[in-house]
Write an enzyme that holds these catalytic residues in place. Structure first.
Site, mmCIF file in Angstrom:
data_model
loop_
_atom_site.group_PDB
_atom_site.id
_atom_site.type_symbol
_atom_site.label_atom_id
_atom_site.label_comp_id
_atom_site.label_asym_id
_atom_site.label_seq_id
_atom_site.Cartn_x
_atom_site.Cartn_y
_atom_site.Cartn_z
ATOM 1 N N LYS A 62 54.442 33.835 19.099
ATOM 2 C CA LYS A 62 54.769 32.785 18.112
ATOM 3 C C LYS A 62 53.496 32.625 16.834
ATOM 4 O O LYS A 62 53.898 32.813 15.560
ATOM 5 C CB LYS A 62 54.399 31.536 18.619
ATOM 6 C CG LYS A 62 55.561 30.926 20.242
ATOM 7 C CD LYS A 62 55.709 29.804 20.349
ATOM 8 C CE LYS A 62 57.326 30.209 21.573
ATOM 9 N NZ LYS A 62 56.977 28.732 22.218
ATOM 10 N N GLN A 106 53.337 24.198 24.164
ATOM 11 C CA GLN A 106 53.366 25.050 24.864
ATOM 12 C C GLN A 106 54.242 24.514 26.711
ATOM 13 O O GLN A 106 53.108 24.166 27.379
ATOM 14 C CB GLN A 106 52.872 26.464 25.617
ATOM 15 C CG GLN A 106 53.956 27.439 25.867
ATOM 16 C CD GLN A 106 54.962 28.335 24.754
ATOM 17 O OE1 GLN A 106 55.142 27.750 24.114
ATOM 18 N NE2 GLN A 106 55.797 28.756 26.336
ATOM 19 N N ASP A 129 60.397 21.986 18.595
ATOM 20 C CA ASP A 129 60.223 22.277 19.758
ATOM 21 C C ASP A 129 61.932 21.845 19.192
ATOM 22 O O ASP A 129 63.013 22.999 19.936
ATOM 23 C CB ASP A 129 59.826 21.604 20.770
ATOM 24 C CG ASP A 129 59.354 23.693 21.136
ATOM 25 O OD1 ASP A 129 59.107 24.857 20.953
ATOM 26 O OD2 ASP A 129 58.208 22.809 21.952
HETATM 27 N N1 GUN Z 1 58.574 27.527 27.467
HETATM 28 C C1 GUN Z 1 59.757 27.793 27.354
HETATM 29 N N2 GUN Z 1 60.091 28.368 26.249
HETATM 30 C C2 GUN Z 1 59.652 27.216 25.564
HETATM 31 C C3 GUN Z 1 59.709 26.619 23.869
HETATM 32 O O1 GUN Z 1 60.976 27.191 23.444
HETATM 33 N N3 GUN Z 1 58.526 26.062 23.786
HETATM 34 C C4 GUN Z 1 58.000 25.113 24.612
HETATM 35 N N4 GUN Z 1 57.064 24.057 24.576
HETATM 36 N N5 GUN Z 1 57.232 26.002 25.592
HETATM 37 C C5 GUN Z 1 58.332 26.845 26.379
#
Ligand code: GUN
Length: 302
Positions: A62, A106, A129
């Site tokens: 990311k 995350q 998100d």
């Molecule tokens: N863990 C797995 N997928 C995601 C996501 O799209 N966002 C976040 N913050 N954590 C995750």
């Protein structure tokens, strides 16, 4: 009567790598224009708690993508013994930071931290998100908001390949808050990548194969490696594989390989289109996060 032999259709790969490169270039140009108007570059922060291998990889990816599209990025790390109160305080600081457009925490988080509390602590205007109940609610009734990145990325992938879901039977396997449920919802929107008849299956669905076999478009998001077998799909099916389970593999430099939720060798020969793992849904998810962050930055202006 359906043959039990696998048909050898020539399937087409739905490359998230290729589609995301296209969308990232679009974002990069928009950022360039945004900055040329005198605005500061969009800024995304990620909070990473602990050292989970998968989370480390996703967050690194990311942050790298931020750089590619011209965003500023910040990685904020905590050890897994951070208390819930400390994490909530850190979130409050980011909520109040005027130099920051959006941030993510995350997941998964250590067991002693209540994920739902964390999700609800994020200012919905910075919730790129799309996990906050306010944004989930807006999404579910079709209002403009931040949509969870994986289902949004799948919609973009279908759009890129000109695949219409209109009038199709879409079967979603998995009912998570971040993939299955929002995916089902988006497929019910009006439009070319909507207007579907949607069935959601999950671990308590009896005779699941009877349902998956009816799918024109199958979205597998159960998190069980190779769960969807060749005899669970019909000929010509379009398959979207959301799974990314790490399987120990000593022949790999990293020590693992990624497995999807679909048994590719069996399902692909019956499919018309199928996503690979890796290189399918994963890159699209990151791309959607960038789109959400750009959206947050544009809204900051107002
Ligand atoms: N863990 C797995 N997928 C995601 C996501 O799209 N966002 C976040 N913050 N954590 C995750």
């Amino acid at each position: 009567m359906e043959s039990t032999n696998f048909d050898t259709n020539k399937y087409q790969i739905l490359s998230g790598k290729e589609a995301s490169a296209h969308f990232k270039e679009e974002i990069r140009k928009e950022v360039e224009a945004f900055v040329a108007q005198g605005e500061r570059a969009p800024h995304l922060a990620a909070i990473l708690v602990g050292h989970d291998g998968g989370s480390e990889t996703y967050v690194a990816s990311k942050m790298k993508t931020c750089e590619e599209v011209g965003f500023k990025s910040s990685l904020i790390r905590y050890e897994s013994d951070i208390t819930e109160a400390e994490l909530l305080k850190a979130i409050q600081t980011l909520n109040e930071d005027n130099e920051l457009d959006g941030f993510i925490v995350q997941m998964p988080l250590p067991k002693h931290i209540d994920e739902q509390k964390v999700i609800e602590a994020v200012d919905p205007r910075k919730d790129v998100d799309g996990f906050h109940p306010e944004n989930v609610g807006k999404m579910s009734i079709g209002l403009d908001t931040f949509v969870s990145a994986t289902p949004l990325g799948i919609i973009s992938l279908l759009k890129y390949y000109n695949i219409s879901t209109r009038g199709k039977h879409c079967v979603v396997v998995g009912r998570s808050n971040i993939v299955g449920k929002p995916m089902a919802n988006l497929l019910l929107y009006k439009g070319e990548q909507g207007d579907a008849t949607v069935t959601v299956c999950h671990s308590r669905t009896p005779n699941i194969a009877e349902i998956t076999k009816q799918a024109d478009i199958l979205i597998a998001a159960v998190g069980i490696p190779e769960y969807i077998k060749g005899d669970m799909v019909k000929n010509g099916v379009i398959v979207i594989d959301v799974g990314t389970t790490r399987i120990p593999d000593s022949s790999k430099k990293s020590g693992f390989r990624l497995s999807g939720d679909v048994k590719f060798d069996e399902v692909a020969p019956k499919a018309s289109y199928i996503t690979p793992v890796p290189g399918g849904v994963g890159p699209m998810t990151i791309c959607s996060l960038m789109q959400n962050t750009l959206k947050a930055a544009k809204q900051r202006k107002k």
